[in-house]
Design a protein around this motif. Sequence first.
Motif, PDB file in Angstrom:
ATOM      1  N   ALA A  16      -4.161   2.688   5.735  1.00  0.00           N
ATOM      2  CA  ALA A  16      -3.840   3.374   4.488  1.00  0.00           C
ATOM      3  C   ALA A  16      -4.537   4.733   4.458  1.00  0.00           C
ATOM      4  N   TYR A  17      -3.915   5.678   3.767  1.00  0.00           N
ATOM      5  CA  TYR A  17      -4.476   7.020   3.616  1.00  0.00           C
ATOM      6  C   TYR A  17      -4.475   7.362   2.127  1.00  0.00           C
ATOM      7  N   GLY A  18      -5.619   7.502   1.565  1.00  0.00           N
ATOM      8  CA  GLY A  18      -5.714   7.844   0.154  1.00  0.00           C
ATOM      9  C   GLY A  18      -5.417   6.656  -0.750  1.00  0.00           C
ATOM     10  N   ILE A  19      -5.164   6.944  -2.030  1.00  0.00           N
ATOM     11  CA  ILE A  19      -4.970   5.868  -3.009  1.00  0.00           C
ATOM     12  C   ILE A  19      -3.547   5.784  -3.548  1.00  0.00           C
ATOM     13  N   LYS A  20      -2.660   6.670  -3.109  1.00  0.00           N
ATOM     14  CA  LYS A  20      -1.314   6.726  -3.675  1.00  0.00           C
ATOM     15  C   LYS A  20      -0.242   6.129  -2.771  1.00  0.00           C
ATOM     16  N   GLY A  21      -0.627   5.234  -1.851  1.00  0.00           N
ATOM     17  CA  GLY A  21       0.356   4.532  -1.031  1.00  0.00           C
ATOM     18  C   GLY A  21       0.708   5.206   0.280  1.00  0.00           C
ATOM     19  N   TRP A  22       0.018   6.254   0.645  1.00  0.00           N
ATOM     20  CA  TRP A  22       0.282   6.924   1.912  1.00  0.00           C
ATOM     21  C   TRP A  22      -0.314   6.119   3.063  1.00  0.00           C
ATOM     22  N   TRP A  53      15.124  -5.772  11.131  1.00  0.00           N
ATOM     23  CA  TRP A  53      14.542  -4.500  10.726  1.00  0.00           C
ATOM     24  C   TRP A  53      14.935  -4.226   9.283  1.00  0.00           C
ATOM     25  N   ARG A  54      14.006  -3.672   8.519  1.00  0.00           N
ATOM     26  CA  ARG A  54      14.246  -3.349   7.115  1.00  0.00           C
ATOM     27  C   ARG A  54      14.190  -1.833   6.952  1.00  0.00           C
ATOM     28  N   GLU A  55      15.231  -1.284   6.312  1.00  0.00           N
ATOM     29  CA  GLU A  55      15.266   0.155   6.092  1.00  0.00           C
ATOM     30  C   GLU A  55      14.217   0.549   5.063  1.00  0.00           C
ATOM     31  N   VAL A  56      13.569   1.674   5.319  1.00  0.00           N
ATOM     32  CA  VAL A  56      12.547   2.174   4.410  1.00  0.00           C
ATOM     33  C   VAL A  56      12.759   3.673   4.220  1.00  0.00           C
ATOM     34  N   GLU A  57      12.674   4.099   2.988  1.00  0.00           N
ATOM     35  CA  GLU A  57      12.819   5.514   2.702  1.00  0.00           C
ATOM     36  C   GLU A  57      11.490   6.224   2.930  1.00  0.00           C
ATOM     37  N   SER A  71       4.324   8.969   3.076  1.00  0.00           N
ATOM     38  CA  SER A  71       4.484   8.188   1.858  1.00  0.00           C
ATOM     39  C   SER A  71       5.828   7.475   2.003  1.00  0.00           C
ATOM     40  N   LEU A  72       5.803   6.150   1.911  1.00  0.00           N
ATOM     41  CA  LEU A  72       7.015   5.359   2.106  1.00  0.00           C
ATOM     42  C   LEU A  72       7.380   4.624   0.823  1.00  0.00           C
ATOM     43  N   ALA A  75       5.357   1.369  -0.560  1.00  0.00           N
ATOM     44  CA  ALA A  75       3.990   1.310  -1.078  1.00  0.00           C
ATOM     45  C   ALA A  75       3.764   2.365  -2.151  1.00  0.00           C
ATOM     46  N   GLU A  76       3.266   1.902  -3.292  1.00  0.00           N
ATOM     47  CA  GLU A  76       2.955   2.824  -4.383  1.00  0.00           C
ATOM     48  C   GLU A  76       1.463   3.058  -4.542  1.00  0.00           C
ATOM     49  N   ASP A  77       0.639   2.192  -3.915  1.00  0.00           N
ATOM     50  CA  ASP A  77      -0.799   2.364  -4.014  1.00  0.00           C
ATOM     51  C   ASP A  77      -1.464   1.937  -2.707  1.00  0.00           C
ATOM     52  N   ARG A  78      -2.763   2.116  -2.629  1.00  0.00           N
ATOM     53  CA  ARG A  78      -3.511   1.824  -1.401  1.00  0.00           C
ATOM     54  C   ARG A  78      -3.387   0.354  -0.994  1.00  0.00           C
ATOM     55  N   ASN A  79      -3.438  -0.562  -1.952  1.00  0.00           N
ATOM     56  CA  ASN A  79      -3.345  -1.984  -1.628  1.00  0.00           C
ATOM     57  C   ASN A  79      -2.015  -2.318  -0.951  1.00  0.00           C
ATOM     58  N   GLU A  80      -0.928  -1.775  -1.467  1.00  0.00           N
ATOM     59  CA  GLU A  80       0.378  -2.008  -0.842  1.00  0.00           C
ATOM     60  C   GLU A  80       0.446  -1.328   0.529  1.00  0.00           C
ATOM     61  N   ALA A  81      -0.140  -0.152   0.645  1.00  0.00           N
ATOM     62  CA  ALA A  81      -0.142   0.574   1.925  1.00  0.00           C
ATOM     63  C   ALA A  81      -0.904  -0.204   2.990  1.00  0.00           C
TER      64      ALA A  81
END
Length: 173
Positions: A16-22, A53-57, A71-72, A75-81
């Motif tokens: 994870a990178y940062g807290i916003k899901g990156w 395979w699952r498509e991801v934006e 940023s995908l 993930a919206e936050d660090r935990n999801e990332a």
Amino acid sequence: MHSSSEMVVVGQIGSAYGIKGWVHVHSYTDPPSNIITYSPWFVNPTAEVEAPWREVEQVQARSHGKGLVASLSLAEDRNEAELLKGLKIGVRRTDLPIVEQGSFYWVDLIGTAVYQSDGTRIGELEDCLDNGAHGVLKVRDDADTHLIPFVSEYVQSVEAGNRIVVDWDLDWE
């Protein structure tokens, strides 16, 4: 969902990178930033033939230091990332540029028989690796794995799907 035979692995999600899901992205493309130009991305944990395979934006992506971050939509936050770490990133083979004659994608070499210049069969190409300085052929025979630098000094010819000829002494390992 797409099958692995339609997909080419072009990278892997790192930490994870940062807290916003990156997330950090480990690119297998040359140059590494080319991975950003492919869309859409697909992800799966193993890249095995049967794995779906699952498509991801890809919301955003950019160079960061010597690497890449993205940023995908997964993930919206660090935990999801953090849950994405290790997922393989793939693109549809049909979305890749057509290679020039005499060129190839490493993935197309997997399974090719590898021979020494005297005609002795070494084994079969299991994988191509990048050690940062150059590519490395990972060749498996019945008992061993051999790592051969993928440089013109040692690789004499490449015929994707047919044979690779190297000037490599197995005692050098």
